[in-house]
Design a protein around this motif. Sequence first.
Motif, PDB file in Angstrom:
ATOM      1  N   PHE A   5       0.808  -1.344   0.067  1.00 35.09           N
ATOM      2  CA  PHE A   5      -0.198   0.211  -0.137  1.00 35.09           C
ATOM      3  C   PHE A   5       0.855   0.999   0.044  1.00 35.09           C
ATOM      4  O   PHE A   5       0.976   1.806  -0.842  1.00 35.09           O
ATOM      5  CB  PHE A   5      -0.514  -0.018   1.165  1.00 35.09           C
ATOM      6  N   ALA A   6       1.739   1.037   0.789  1.00 33.33           N
ATOM      7  CA  ALA A   6       2.758   2.880   0.823  1.00 33.33           C
ATOM      8  C   ALA A   6       3.650   2.488  -0.321  1.00 33.33           C
ATOM      9  O   ALA A   6       3.524   3.706  -0.895  1.00 33.33           O
ATOM     10  CB  ALA A   6       4.051   2.014   2.251  1.00 33.33           C
ATOM     11  N   LYS A   7       4.262   1.996  -0.867  1.00 36.68           N
ATOM     12  CA  LYS A   7       4.024   1.719  -2.029  1.00 36.68           C
ATOM     13  C   LYS A   7       3.468   2.165  -3.042  1.00 36.68           C
ATOM     14  O   LYS A   7       4.319   3.296  -4.223  1.00 36.68           O
ATOM     15  CB  LYS A   7       5.533   0.479  -3.106  1.00 36.68           C
ATOM     16  N   VAL A   8       2.663   1.683  -3.311  1.00 36.38           N
ATOM     17  CA  VAL A   8       1.234   2.270  -4.948  1.00 36.38           C
ATOM     18  C   VAL A   8       0.676   3.083  -4.352  1.00 36.38           C
ATOM     19  O   VAL A   8       0.572   4.799  -4.491  1.00 36.38           O
ATOM     20  CB  VAL A   8       0.170   1.732  -4.372  1.00 36.38           C
ATOM     21  N   TYR A   9       0.565   4.283  -2.828  1.00 37.24           N
ATOM     22  CA  TYR A   9       0.667   5.150  -2.384  1.00 37.24           C
ATOM     23  C   TYR A   9       1.689   5.997  -2.842  1.00 37.24           C
ATOM     24  O   TYR A   9       1.657   7.622  -3.518  1.00 37.24           O
ATOM     25  CB  TYR A   9       0.091   5.561  -1.280  1.00 37.24           C
ATOM     26  N   ASN A  10       2.628   6.059  -2.847  1.00 37.09           N
ATOM     27  CA  ASN A  10       3.931   6.878  -2.711  1.00 37.09           C
ATOM     28  C   ASN A  10       3.894   7.438  -4.306  1.00 37.09           C
ATOM     29  O   ASN A  10       3.920   8.454  -4.939  1.00 37.09           O
ATOM     30  CB  ASN A  10       5.293   6.230  -2.483  1.00 37.09           C
ATOM     31  N   ALA A  11       3.695   6.121  -5.401  1.00 36.50           N
ATOM     32  CA  ALA A  11       3.843   5.918  -6.861  1.00 36.50           C
ATOM     33  C   ALA A  11       2.657   6.984  -6.492  1.00 36.50           C
ATOM     34  O   ALA A  11       2.935   8.195  -7.855  1.00 36.50           O
ATOM     35  CB  ALA A  11       4.118   4.917  -7.658  1.00 36.50           C
ATOM     36  N   TRP A  12       1.910   7.020  -6.993  1.00 36.27           N
ATOM     37  CA  TRP A  12       0.409   7.537  -6.695  1.00 36.27           C
ATOM     38  C   TRP A  12       0.473   9.142  -6.280  1.00 36.27           C
ATOM     39  O   TRP A  12       0.760  10.214  -6.907  1.00 36.27           O
ATOM     40  CB  TRP A  12      -1.150   7.207  -6.665  1.00 36.27           C
ATOM     41  N   HIS A  13       1.181   9.719  -5.091  1.00 33.41           N
ATOM     42  CA  HIS A  13       1.203  10.741  -4.652  1.00 33.41           C
ATOM     43  C   HIS A  13       2.060  11.261  -5.459  1.00 33.41           C
ATOM     44  O   HIS A  13       2.237  12.429  -5.316  1.00 33.41           O
ATOM     45  CB  HIS A  13       2.044  10.541  -3.850  1.00 33.41           C
ATOM     46  N   ALA A  14       2.918  10.885  -5.766  1.00 33.33           N
ATOM     47  CA  ALA A  14       4.559  11.491  -6.298  1.00 33.33           C
ATOM     48  C   ALA A  14       4.264  12.322  -7.552  1.00 33.33           C
ATOM     49  O   ALA A  14       4.277  13.272  -7.686  1.00 33.33           O
ATOM     50  CB  ALA A  14       6.106  10.734  -6.814  1.00 33.33           C
ATOM     51  N   LYS A  15       3.053  11.549  -8.402  1.00 31.14           N
ATOM     52  CA  LYS A  15       2.764  11.975  -9.771  1.00 31.14           C
ATOM     53  C   LYS A  15       1.616  13.422  -9.607  1.00 31.14           C
ATOM     54  O   LYS A  15       1.685  14.276  -9.892  1.00 31.14           O
ATOM     55  CB  LYS A  15       1.664  10.994 -10.605  1.00 31.14           C
ATOM     56  N   VAL A  16       0.570  13.797  -7.938  1.00 30.79           N
ATOM     57  CA  VAL A  16       0.181  14.339  -8.302  1.00 30.79           C
ATOM     58  C   VAL A  16       0.684  15.318  -7.664  1.00 30.79           C
ATOM     59  O   VAL A  16       0.325  16.494  -8.182  1.00 30.79           O
ATOM     60  CB  VAL A  16      -0.872  14.126  -6.612  1.00 30.79           C
ATOM     61  N   LYS A  17       1.650  15.593  -6.639  1.00 28.43           N
ATOM     62  CA  LYS A  17       2.426  16.224  -6.399  1.00 28.43           C
ATOM     63  C   LYS A  17       3.485  16.745  -7.449  1.00 28.43           C
ATOM     64  O   LYS A  17       2.819  18.660  -7.281  1.00 28.43           O
ATOM     65  CB  LYS A  17       3.427  15.165  -4.951  1.00 28.43           C
ATOM     66  N   SER A  18       3.620  15.986  -8.316  1.00 26.33           N
ATOM     67  CA  SER A  18       4.375  17.091  -9.595  1.00 26.33           C
ATOM     68  C   SER A  18       3.276  17.850 -10.440  1.00 26.33           C
ATOM     69  O   SER A  18       3.732  18.828 -10.907  1.00 26.33           O
ATOM     70  CB  SER A  18       4.936  15.363 -10.604  1.00 26.33           C
ATOM     71  N   THR A  19       2.512  16.817 -10.270  1.00 24.75           N
ATOM     72  CA  THR A  19       1.320  17.588 -11.252  1.00 24.75           C
ATOM     73  C   THR A  19       1.117  19.386 -10.095  1.00 24.75           C
ATOM     74  O   THR A  19       0.746  19.734 -10.776  1.00 24.75           O
ATOM     75  CB  THR A  19       0.496  16.784 -11.486  1.00 24.75           C
ATOM     76  N   LEU A  20       0.271  19.125  -9.052  1.00 27.03           N
ATOM     77  CA  LEU A  20       0.373  19.756  -8.357  1.00 27.03           C
ATOM     78  C   LEU A  20       1.463  21.264  -8.369  1.00 27.03           C
ATOM     79  O   LEU A  20       0.668  22.672  -8.277  1.00 27.03           O
ATOM     80  CB  LEU A  20      -0.234  19.994  -7.310  1.00 27.03           C
ATOM     81  N   LYS A  21       2.284  20.777  -8.556  1.00 29.63           N
ATOM     82  CA  LYS A  21       3.544  21.982  -8.204  1.00 29.63           C
ATOM     83  C   LYS A  21       3.708  22.385  -9.747  1.00 29.63           C
ATOM     84  O   LYS A  21       3.696  24.056  -9.341  1.00 29.63           O
ATOM     85  CB  LYS A  21       5.477  21.133  -7.763  1.00 29.63           C
ATOM     86  N   ASN A  22       3.341  22.289 -10.949  1.00 32.18           N
ATOM     87  CA  ASN A  22       2.759  23.106 -12.006  1.00 32.18           C
ATOM     88  C   ASN A  22       2.070  24.085 -12.053  1.00 32.18           C
ATOM     89  O   ASN A  22       1.995  25.113 -12.604  1.00 32.18           O
ATOM     90  CB  ASN A  22       3.156  21.962 -13.109  1.00 32.18           C
ATOM     91  N   ILE A  23       1.360  24.531 -11.170  1.00 35.56           N
ATOM     92  CA  ILE A  23      -0.074  25.866 -10.443  1.00 35.56           C
ATOM     93  C   ILE A  23       0.062  25.555  -9.174  1.00 35.56           C
ATOM     94  O   ILE A  23      -0.378  26.743  -8.968  1.00 35.56           O
ATOM     95  CB  ILE A  23      -0.976  25.339 -10.514  1.00 35.56           C
ATOM     96  N   ASP A  24       1.272  25.551  -8.745  1.00 36.73           N
ATOM     97  CA  ASP A  24       2.091  26.132  -7.352  1.00 36.73           C
ATOM     98  C   ASP A  24       0.971  26.103  -5.998  1.00 36.73           C
ATOM     99  O   ASP A  24       0.263  27.013  -5.077  1.00 36.73           O
ATOM    100  CB  ASP A  24       2.121  28.078  -7.679  1.00 36.73           C
ATOM    101  N   LEU A  25       0.280  24.754  -6.073  1.00 36.97           N
ATOM    102  CA  LEU A  25      -0.580  24.486  -5.002  1.00 36.97           C
ATOM    103  C   LEU A  25       0.602  23.072  -4.420  1.00 36.97           C
ATOM    104  O   LEU A  25       0.930  22.320  -5.143  1.00 36.97           O
ATOM    105  CB  LEU A  25      -1.466  23.744  -5.184  1.00 36.97           C
ATOM    106  N   THR A  26       0.344  23.048  -3.318  1.00 35.53           N
ATOM    107  CA  THR A  26       0.977  21.569  -2.492  1.00 35.53           C
ATOM    108  C   THR A  26      -0.504  20.782  -2.541  1.00 35.53           C
ATOM    109  O   THR A  26      -1.205  20.681  -2.905  1.00 35.53           O
ATOM    110  CB  THR A  26       1.344  22.047  -1.166  1.00 35.53           C
TER     111      THR A  26
END
Length: 152
Positions: A21-42
């Motif tokens: 679960f942690a591995k799957v969450y971390n992979a998903w979360h990395a994609k979300v964080k990277s995308t949100l960073k592009n619009i200046d949101l955490t």
Amino acid sequence: MTKTFHSQYADNPQESTGFLFAKVYNAWHAKVKSTLKNIDLTHPQFIILSSLGALELQQDLITQVNLAAFSDMDVMTVSQVLKLLLKKGLVERREHPKDSRAKVVFLTDSGREHMNQALPLVEAIDQAYFGQLREQVADFNQLLIKLEEMNG
């Protein structure tokens, strides 16, 4: 020195639900964080903005406590994230008209724009990532809901 690893999954970490679960969450979360960073949101800022947007559809006066309960975040974390969102001009806080101890939180026009820009991006990540489960997505969601209810 003797190497020890006191895990029942020492021979096969793939059997550990928590590890997977942690591995799957971390992979998903990395994609979300990277995308949100592009619009200046955490990610926490996105959660607060989207929770606030969802709550605004249900009620007029949303307190930090309501927001914390809805987003399942602790009140102090919500308060810290709101301070950053205030500085960015994405939310406003005002005195509650009936409870002087409470603050009411509102999305600003800019906050609503950021939220509405971020939502389709994050939902597209969800669809691409979890869509790999195809017809099992509904079952997966039901299992997550069951875990949430058992631990909420």
